[in-house]
Scaffold this motif. Structure first.
Motif, short mmCIF file in Angstrom:
data_model
loop_
_atom_site.label_atom_id
_atom_site.label_comp_id
_atom_site.label_asym_id
_atom_site.label_seq_id
_atom_site.Cartn_x
_atom_site.Cartn_y
_atom_site.Cartn_z
N VAL A 33 0.82 -1.19 -0.51
CA VAL A 33 -0.21 -0.05 -0.27
C VAL A 33 0.65 1.19 0.15
CG1 VAL A 33 -2.28 1.26 1.30
CG2 VAL A 33 -1.48 -1.55 1.09
N MET A 34 2.06 1.08 1.09
CA MET A 34 2.96 1.92 0.63
C MET A 34 3.34 2.98 -1.16
SD MET A 34 4.81 2.80 3.80
CE MET A 34 6.16 3.89 3.69
N GLN A 35 3.72 2.11 -1.12
CA GLN A 35 4.06 1.48 -2.63
C GLN A 35 3.60 2.28 -4.05
OE1 GLN A 35 5.90 -2.03 -4.21
NE2 GLN A 35 6.84 -0.78 -6.16
N GLU A 36 2.01 2.08 -3.43
CA GLU A 36 0.52 2.30 -4.56
C GLU A 36 0.98 4.22 -4.11
OE1 GLU A 36 -2.23 0.40 -4.24
OE2 GLU A 36 -1.32 -1.59 -4.91
N ILE A 37 0.84 4.13 -3.08
CA ILE A 37 0.55 5.79 -2.59
C ILE A 37 2.62 6.80 -2.79
CG2 ILE A 37 0.74 7.31 -0.36
CD1 ILE A 37 -0.54 4.41 1.14
N LEU A 43 -15.28 14.93 7.44
CA LEU A 43 -14.59 15.35 8.38
C LEU A 43 -13.20 15.87 8.11
CD1 LEU A 43 -15.50 13.06 11.71
CD2 LEU A 43 -16.73 14.95 10.71
N ARG A 44 -12.64 16.76 8.62
CA ARG A 44 -11.39 16.82 7.74
C ARG A 44 -9.97 15.90 8.48
NH1 ARG A 44 -11.53 21.87 10.98
NH2 ARG A 44 -9.82 21.06 12.23
N PRO A 45 -9.19 15.56 7.64
CA PRO A 45 -8.21 14.09 7.78
C PRO A 45 -7.88 14.46 9.21
CG PRO A 45 -8.26 15.33 5.67
CD PRO A 45 -9.02 16.37 6.37
N GLU A 46 -7.44 15.69 9.66
CA GLU A 46 -7.38 15.45 11.00
C GLU A 46 -8.08 14.84 12.54
OE1 GLU A 46 -8.04 19.84 10.18
OE2 GLU A 46 -6.56 18.49 9.41
N HIS A 102 -9.72 2.55 -1.02
CA HIS A 102 -9.36 1.46 -2.16
C HIS A 102 -9.20 0.24 -1.88
CE1 HIS A 102 -11.42 4.71 -5.33
NE2 HIS A 102 -10.50 5.94 -4.85
N TYR A 103 -8.07 0.15 -0.95
CA TYR A 103 -7.79 -0.91 -0.93
C TYR A 103 -8.71 -1.68 0.13
CZ TYR A 103 -5.57 -4.11 2.38
OH TYR A 103 -4.81 -4.86 3.73
N ARG A 104 -9.75 -1.41 1.22
CA ARG A 104 -10.65 -1.48 1.71
C ARG A 104 -11.64 -2.04 0.79
NH1 ARG A 104 -10.97 0.51 7.39
NH2 ARG A 104 -8.45 0.20 8.60
N GLU A 105 -11.63 -1.68 0.41
CA GLU A 105 -12.43 -2.17 -1.19
C GLU A 105 -12.39 -3.58 -2.11
OE1 GLU A 105 -13.29 0.85 -3.73
OE2 GLU A 105 -14.91 1.86 -2.64
N ARG A 106 -10.73 -3.01 -2.62
CA ARG A 106 -10.18 -4.31 -2.79
C ARG A 106 -10.55 -5.89 -1.76
NH1 ARG A 106 -6.33 -0.45 -4.39
NH2 ARG A 106 -4.91 -1.60 -3.30
N LEU A 153 0.21 14.34 1.63
CA LEU A 153 0.39 13.22 1.91
C LEU A 153 -0.68 12.51 2.43
CD1 LEU A 153 3.87 12.43 2.19
CD2 LEU A 153 2.35 12.01 0.15
N PHE A 154 -1.34 13.10 3.86
CA PHE A 154 -2.59 12.00 4.40
C PHE A 154 -3.57 11.43 3.38
CE2 PHE A 154 -6.14 12.20 7.46
CZ PHE A 154 -5.50 11.25 8.22
N ALA A 155 -4.30 12.99 2.97
CA ALA A 155 -5.49 13.22 2.28
C ALA A 155 -4.99 11.65 0.85
CB ALA A 155 -5.29 14.29 1.77
N VAL A 156 -3.98 12.04 0.31
CA VAL A 156 -3.56 10.80 -0.65
C VAL A 156 -3.47 8.71 -0.03
CG1 VAL A 156 -1.86 9.63 -2.08
CG2 VAL A 156 -2.18 12.40 -1.98
N THR A 157 -3.06 9.08 1.03
CA THR A 157 -3.53 7.42 2.04
C THR A 157 -4.15 7.37 2.41
OG1 THR A 157 -0.69 8.60 3.01
CG2 THR A 157 -2.06 6.25 4.25
N TRP A 158 -5.02 8.29 2.81
CA TRP A 158 -6.45 7.79 3.13
C TRP A 158 -7.26 7.68 1.74
CZ3 TRP A 158 -9.82 7.31 7.22
CH2 TRP A 158 -11.02 7.42 6.75
N HIS A 159 -7.10 8.27 0.41
CA HIS A 159 -8.07 8.03 -0.12
C HIS A 159 -7.45 6.53 -1.12
CE1 HIS A 159 -9.16 7.99 -4.99
NE2 HIS A 159 -8.13 7.66 -5.15
#
Length: 157
Positions: A24-28, A110-113, A67-71, A57-63
């Protein structure tokens, strides 16, 4: 790469299994790199660059976690006929599943933080532990926890 600690902390907070975190980190990182190359990272001039980068980066990670959970869910759903049947007496109501999904979608508003703090509390961490993971002070984390719960209550009602 300097911010990989933040990404790893978010992956831990949102309960991505340790065996899947490197993938997942590599995809991020690939997604972030492609976005930067395509001028997708446009920080606000009134926010320090380091802080803007962390938020982005937090927003990209959250995204990617979403998608990881959907997969994973699709994989489980497709692989379910090949697994052994459950021995439980009764299955969970599909209405509860729908309610849970709707609640998660409302949580995304909600806001990421605030989401990060609420996720940490949902996983059973204390304000001090969440503060250490996010690199914030415990008082800030407590305030975010209070604000996040208040806003989540509004969104869910």
């Amino acid at each position: 790469m300097r911010h990989s600690g933040i990404i790893q902390a978010v992956l831990r907070q949102f309960a991505v299994p340790a065996r899947d975190r490197p993938d997942v980190m590599q995809e991020i990182f690939l997604s972030a790199w492609r976005s930067v190359k395509a001028a997708g990272f446009r920080p606000s001039p009134d926010i320090p660059l380091k802080k803007a980068m962390q938020r982005w980066l937090f927003a990209v990670t959250w995204h990617h976690i979403f998608h990881y959970r959907e997969r994973v869910y699709r994989w489980y759903k497709e692989g379910a006929p090949y697994t052994t049947p459950r021995t439980e007496c009764h299955a969970q109501s599909p209405f509860r599943q729908v309610e849970a999904r709707l609640a998660l979608r409302r949580l995304e508003r909600l806001r990421p933080e605030l989401r990060a703090v609420l996720a940490g509390t949902a996983l059973g961490y204390t304000a001090e532990e969440i503060a250490a993971e996010l690199g914030a002070s415990p008082s800030t984390t407590s305030k975010r926890m209070h604000r996040g719960r208040k806003k989540l209550r509004k969104v869910l009602c």
